[in-house]
Design an enzyme around this catalytic site. Structure first.
Site, PDB file in Angstrom:
ATOM      1  N   TYR A 191      -8.524  -9.030 -54.997  1.00  0.00           N
ATOM      2  CA  TYR A 191      -8.560  -9.664 -53.675  1.00  0.00           C
ATOM      3  C   TYR A 191      -9.333 -10.968 -53.804  1.00  0.00           C
ATOM      4  O   TYR A 191     -10.469 -10.988 -54.291  1.00  0.00           O
ATOM      5  CB  TYR A 191      -9.227  -8.754 -52.645  1.00  0.00           C
ATOM      6  CG  TYR A 191      -9.092  -9.290 -51.233  1.00  0.00           C
ATOM      7  CD1 TYR A 191      -8.098  -8.812 -50.387  1.00  0.00           C
ATOM      8  CD2 TYR A 191      -9.928 -10.295 -50.770  1.00  0.00           C
ATOM      9  CE1 TYR A 191      -7.951  -9.329 -49.107  1.00  0.00           C
ATOM     10  CE2 TYR A 191      -9.788 -10.810 -49.500  1.00  0.00           C
ATOM     11  CZ  TYR A 191      -8.798 -10.322 -48.672  1.00  0.00           C
ATOM     12  OH  TYR A 191      -8.645 -10.848 -47.403  1.00  0.00           O
TER      13      TYR A 191
ATOM     14  N   SER B  91     -24.766 -12.576 -50.198  1.00  0.00           N
ATOM     15  CA  SER B  91     -25.226 -13.115 -51.470  1.00  0.00           C
ATOM     16  C   SER B  91     -26.743 -13.273 -51.477  1.00  0.00           C
ATOM     17  O   SER B  91     -27.371 -13.483 -50.442  1.00  0.00           O
ATOM     18  CB  SER B  91     -24.549 -14.465 -51.732  1.00  0.00           C
ATOM     19  OG  SER B  91     -24.769 -14.883 -53.049  1.00  0.00           O
TER      20      SER B  91
ATOM     21  N   GLN C 240     -27.337 -20.379 -52.512  1.00  0.00           N
ATOM     22  CA  GLN C 240     -26.913 -19.098 -51.957  1.00  0.00           C
ATOM     23  C   GLN C 240     -26.920 -19.126 -50.441  1.00  0.00           C
ATOM     24  O   GLN C 240     -26.053 -18.535 -49.795  1.00  0.00           O
ATOM     25  CB  GLN C 240     -27.812 -17.968 -52.468  1.00  0.00           C
ATOM     26  CG  GLN C 240     -27.699 -17.729 -53.963  1.00  0.00           C
ATOM     27  CD  GLN C 240     -26.261 -17.608 -54.416  1.00  0.00           C
ATOM     28  OE1 GLN C 240     -25.564 -16.672 -54.052  1.00  0.00           O
ATOM     29  NE2 GLN C 240     -25.801 -18.557 -55.213  1.00  0.00           N
TER      30      GLN C 240
ATOM     31  N   HIS D 111     -23.691 -20.032 -48.522  1.00  0.00           N
ATOM     32  CA  HIS D 111     -22.572 -19.093 -48.463  1.00  0.00           C
ATOM     33  C   HIS D 111     -22.385 -18.522 -47.056  1.00  0.00           C
ATOM     34  O   HIS D 111     -21.270 -18.399 -46.563  1.00  0.00           O
ATOM     35  CB  HIS D 111     -22.815 -17.906 -49.416  1.00  0.00           C
ATOM     36  CG  HIS D 111     -22.343 -18.146 -50.816  1.00  0.00           C
ATOM     37  ND1 HIS D 111     -21.032 -18.359 -51.139  1.00  0.00           N
ATOM     38  CD2 HIS D 111     -23.019 -18.197 -51.981  1.00  0.00           C
ATOM     39  CE1 HIS D 111     -20.914 -18.534 -52.441  1.00  0.00           C
ATOM     40  NE2 HIS D 111     -22.108 -18.441 -52.973  1.00  0.00           N
TER      41      HIS D 111
ATOM     42  N   GLU E 215     -29.344  -9.882 -56.647  1.00  0.00           N
ATOM     43  CA  GLU E 215     -28.050 -10.187 -57.247  1.00  0.00           C
ATOM     44  C   GLU E 215     -28.215 -11.244 -58.344  1.00  0.00           C
ATOM     45  O   GLU E 215     -27.779 -11.074 -59.478  1.00  0.00           O
ATOM     46  CB  GLU E 215     -27.105 -10.700 -56.153  1.00  0.00           C
ATOM     47  CG  GLU E 215     -25.726 -11.095 -56.651  1.00  0.00           C
ATOM     48  CD  GLU E 215     -24.894 -11.732 -55.547  1.00  0.00           C
ATOM     49  OE1 GLU E 215     -23.664 -11.853 -55.749  1.00  0.00           O
ATOM     50  OE2 GLU E 215     -25.449 -12.135 -54.508  1.00  0.00           O
ATOM     51  N   HIS E 216     -28.847 -12.383 -57.989  1.00  0.00           N
ATOM     52  CA  HIS E 216     -29.112 -13.461 -58.946  1.00  0.00           C
ATOM     53  C   HIS E 216     -30.624 -13.624 -59.082  1.00  0.00           C
ATOM     54  O   HIS E 216     -31.330 -13.741 -58.071  1.00  0.00           O
ATOM     55  CB  HIS E 216     -28.537 -14.788 -58.459  1.00  0.00           C
ATOM     56  CG  HIS E 216     -27.080 -14.741 -58.098  1.00  0.00           C
ATOM     57  ND1 HIS E 216     -26.642 -14.587 -56.797  1.00  0.00           N
ATOM     58  CD2 HIS E 216     -25.979 -14.826 -58.874  1.00  0.00           C
ATOM     59  CE1 HIS E 216     -25.323 -14.595 -56.782  1.00  0.00           C
ATOM     60  NE2 HIS E 216     -24.886 -14.723 -58.027  1.00  0.00           N
TER      61      HIS E 216
ATOM     62  N   ASP F 224     -22.004 -19.026 -61.617  1.00  0.00           N
ATOM     63  CA  ASP F 224     -20.922 -18.815 -60.649  1.00  0.00           C
ATOM     64  C   ASP F 224     -19.586 -19.321 -61.178  1.00  0.00           C
ATOM     65  O   ASP F 224     -18.537 -18.759 -60.853  1.00  0.00           O
ATOM     66  CB  ASP F 224     -21.238 -19.540 -59.335  1.00  0.00           C
ATOM     67  CG  ASP F 224     -21.990 -18.652 -58.350  1.00  0.00           C
ATOM     68  OD1 ASP F 224     -22.160 -17.461 -58.641  1.00  0.00           O
ATOM     69  OD2 ASP F 224     -22.413 -19.167 -57.306  1.00  0.00           O
TER      70      ASP F 224
ATOM     71  N   GLU G  20     -21.401  33.372 -67.129  1.00  0.00           N
ATOM     72  CA  GLU G  20     -20.968  32.773 -65.862  1.00  0.00           C
ATOM     73  C   GLU G  20     -19.965  33.653 -65.127  1.00  0.00           C
ATOM     74  O   GLU G  20     -19.517  33.303 -64.030  1.00  0.00           O
ATOM     75  CB  GLU G  20     -20.348  31.388 -66.125  1.00  0.00           C
ATOM     76  CG  GLU G  20     -21.369  30.357 -66.601  1.00  0.00           C
ATOM     77  CD  GLU G  20     -20.763  28.956 -66.739  1.00  0.00           C
ATOM     78  OE1 GLU G  20     -19.531  28.831 -66.609  1.00  0.00           O
ATOM     79  OE2 GLU G  20     -21.529  28.007 -66.954  1.00  0.00           O
TER      80      GLU G  20
ATOM     81  N   HIS H 121     -12.119  32.435 -69.617  1.00  0.00           N
ATOM     82  CA  HIS H 121     -12.673  31.418 -70.504  1.00  0.00           C
ATOM     83  C   HIS H 121     -13.154  32.069 -71.805  1.00  0.00           C
ATOM     84  O   HIS H 121     -12.869  31.569 -72.903  1.00  0.00           O
ATOM     85  CB  HIS H 121     -13.871  30.717 -69.835  1.00  0.00           C
ATOM     86  CG  HIS H 121     -13.508  29.670 -68.834  1.00  0.00           C
ATOM     87  ND1 HIS H 121     -12.881  29.958 -67.652  1.00  0.00           N
ATOM     88  CD2 HIS H 121     -13.692  28.321 -68.842  1.00  0.00           C
ATOM     89  CE1 HIS H 121     -12.701  28.840 -66.958  1.00  0.00           C
ATOM     90  NE2 HIS H 121     -13.187  27.821 -67.676  1.00  0.00           N
TER      91      HIS H 121
END
Length: 439
Positions: free
Chosen positions: A139, A246, A268, A271, A336-337, A370, A424, A429
């Site tokens: 996207y 951001s 930033q 944004h 984030e950064h 970026d 178990e 099994h």
């Protein structure tokens, strides 16, 4: 609107620091109930009516009136024409950025994305098989701004991972196509591209329509509707992450020109009004210089209103007692950064545990990451860097365990499995393992 910015001034020596610090960091990731309901309706409609629903929503939200999905698909020829039509300087920049992003992700694939196996002394083979996803959807935002860099950062690692089909969706409000985005799709090796956006695009990728193929995973950022849609389709398909606003955190020792740091904070803040820019520094005089730079440089910025609101509402200039304390606070934020803007960034890097990406040294502006440094710019936000990683080749691969038990190995492993299975209460099994034993 205001063209002045007043980030909160905090000090770790203040008795109120913890309260003020937490209040400044708080951001709710909860989606508006109205958005959730509208997204649920769109997803259901696209799942049921396919292309017809996608066409309806594209007309309603993007003002793009058409009766045929073929008019919403971008051909490879159209992508190449977009690339060829760019100014030479843009073509060169796009190809250079793509080459660096590809080189980094090829190194990433070699380091961690290979299959492996080994054999025990008894001949049992154990290992891991790494295979790419068959088809992914990316996207790309296309509303208020266009992001060709997002095309590179999502499509190239998928391509490097070996994904056979990369399906791009990008909204084109009023039919306005961004040639740089289309050219980036051509350079990055996108297989098919559609001028569809919003929750309807996410639904089409997740469920498939008559025209848009169903994918295995959806990556890429979007608005609140896109984020809500990705959250809802997770499980039907994979997703990369639910991204918040951001963020940038600058860890400074006072040696970097204050104008540089101010502009990095702007990078930033421009944004989104909800973006967060924070400076941590043990030098009070330097923080004053950065504030002065903010005041002087802000009126020059085309997006100054957005920057001013972001810095005033969510920004902070924090005075710490020492750089070590600044590193501790950075780990709590898990940004984030993270820029380490100091004379000796490698002194502080070992102390930093949580960040989406770490930018070392005064010359390493976040904006280089970026666009063209090479590592991915799709990064965890809102503190999720404590447990999440940047988008990478590994997000477009899956791992299958390989197990081949030899006859000799079955004698040892069978007894262990039998004992545990009986414990178990799973007799089938146990019997399956026991049948291979030589008594």
């Amino acid at each position: 609107m205001s063209t002045t910015a007043h980030p909160a001034r905090l000090s770790t020596a203040s008795n109120n620091f913890e309260t003020d610090f937490k209040a400044r960091l708080h951001w709710s990731a909860e989606t508006d109930a109205g958005i959730e309901q509208r997204v649920a309706d769109i997803l259901r409609d696209v799942q049921q009516r396919g292309d017809a629903a996608v066409l309806d929503y594209t007309a309603r939200f993007d003002g793009l009136q058409t009766t045929a999905m073929t008019e919403l698909e971008l051909t490879q020829t159209e992508l190449k024409v977009a690339f060829d039509g760019l100014p030479a300087v843009q073509r060169v920049a796009l190809q250079a950025a793509a080459a660096r992003v590809r080189s980094y992700h090829e190194a990433q694939r070699k380091a961690s994305g290979e299959s492996w196996s080994y054999r025990d002394e008894d001949g049992t083979l154990l290992g891991q098989k790494v295979t790419p996803l068959d088809r992914v959807g990316i996207y790309v935002p296309g509303g208020k701004a266009a992001y060709p860099s997002s095309v590179l950062m999502n499509a190239i690692p998928a391509h490097v991972a070996g994904v056979a089909e990369i399906i791009m969706v990008v909204p084109t409000p009023k039919g306005e196509k961004n040639m740089l985005v289309l050219a980036a799709a051509y350079v990055a090796g996108v297989t098919r591209a559609f001028t569809v956006g919003g929750a309807q695009a996410v639904a089409a990728l997740a469920y498939g329509t008559e025209t848009i193929p169903k994918v295995d995973k959806i990556t890429g950022p979007g608005n609140a509707y896109v984020a809500a849609a990705k959250r809802r389709v997770f499980g039907t398909v994979g997703i990369d992450m639910i991204a918040g606003p951001s963020e940038i955190l600058v860890l400074a020792d006072g040696s970097t020109p204050p104008d540089w740091v101010a502009m990095d904070l702007f990078s930033q803040a421009e944004h989104d009004e909800l973006a967060q820019s924070i400076l941590l520094c043990p030098d009070a005089a330097y923080i004053d210089q950065v504030q002065a730079s903010i005041n002087r440089l802000l009126p020059e910025m085309p997006r100054r209103e957005i920057i001013a609101k972001s810095l005033t509402d969510r920004g902070a200039l924090i005075l710490t007692r020492r750089m070590e304390e600044a590193c501790d606070i950075s780990n709590r934020i898990a940004p984030e950064h993270l820029e380490v803007s100091s004379r000796d960034p490698h002194r502080w890097e070992p102390l930093l545990k949580h960040a989406g990406a770490i930018f070392l040294g005064a010359y390493t502006s976040e904006s280089l990451g970026d666009y063209c440094a090479g590592p991915n710019h799709v990064l965890p936000t809102s503190g999720t860097a404590r447990f999440s990683s940047p988008l990478g080749v590994y997000d477009f691969q899956k791992r299958s365990s390989l197990i081949e038990v030899s006859e000799a190995g079955a004698q040892t492993l069978g007894q262990i499995a039998s004992t545990l299975a009986h414990g178990e209460g799973l007799q089938a099994h146990a019997r399956a393992a026991e049948m291979r034993l030589k008594f």
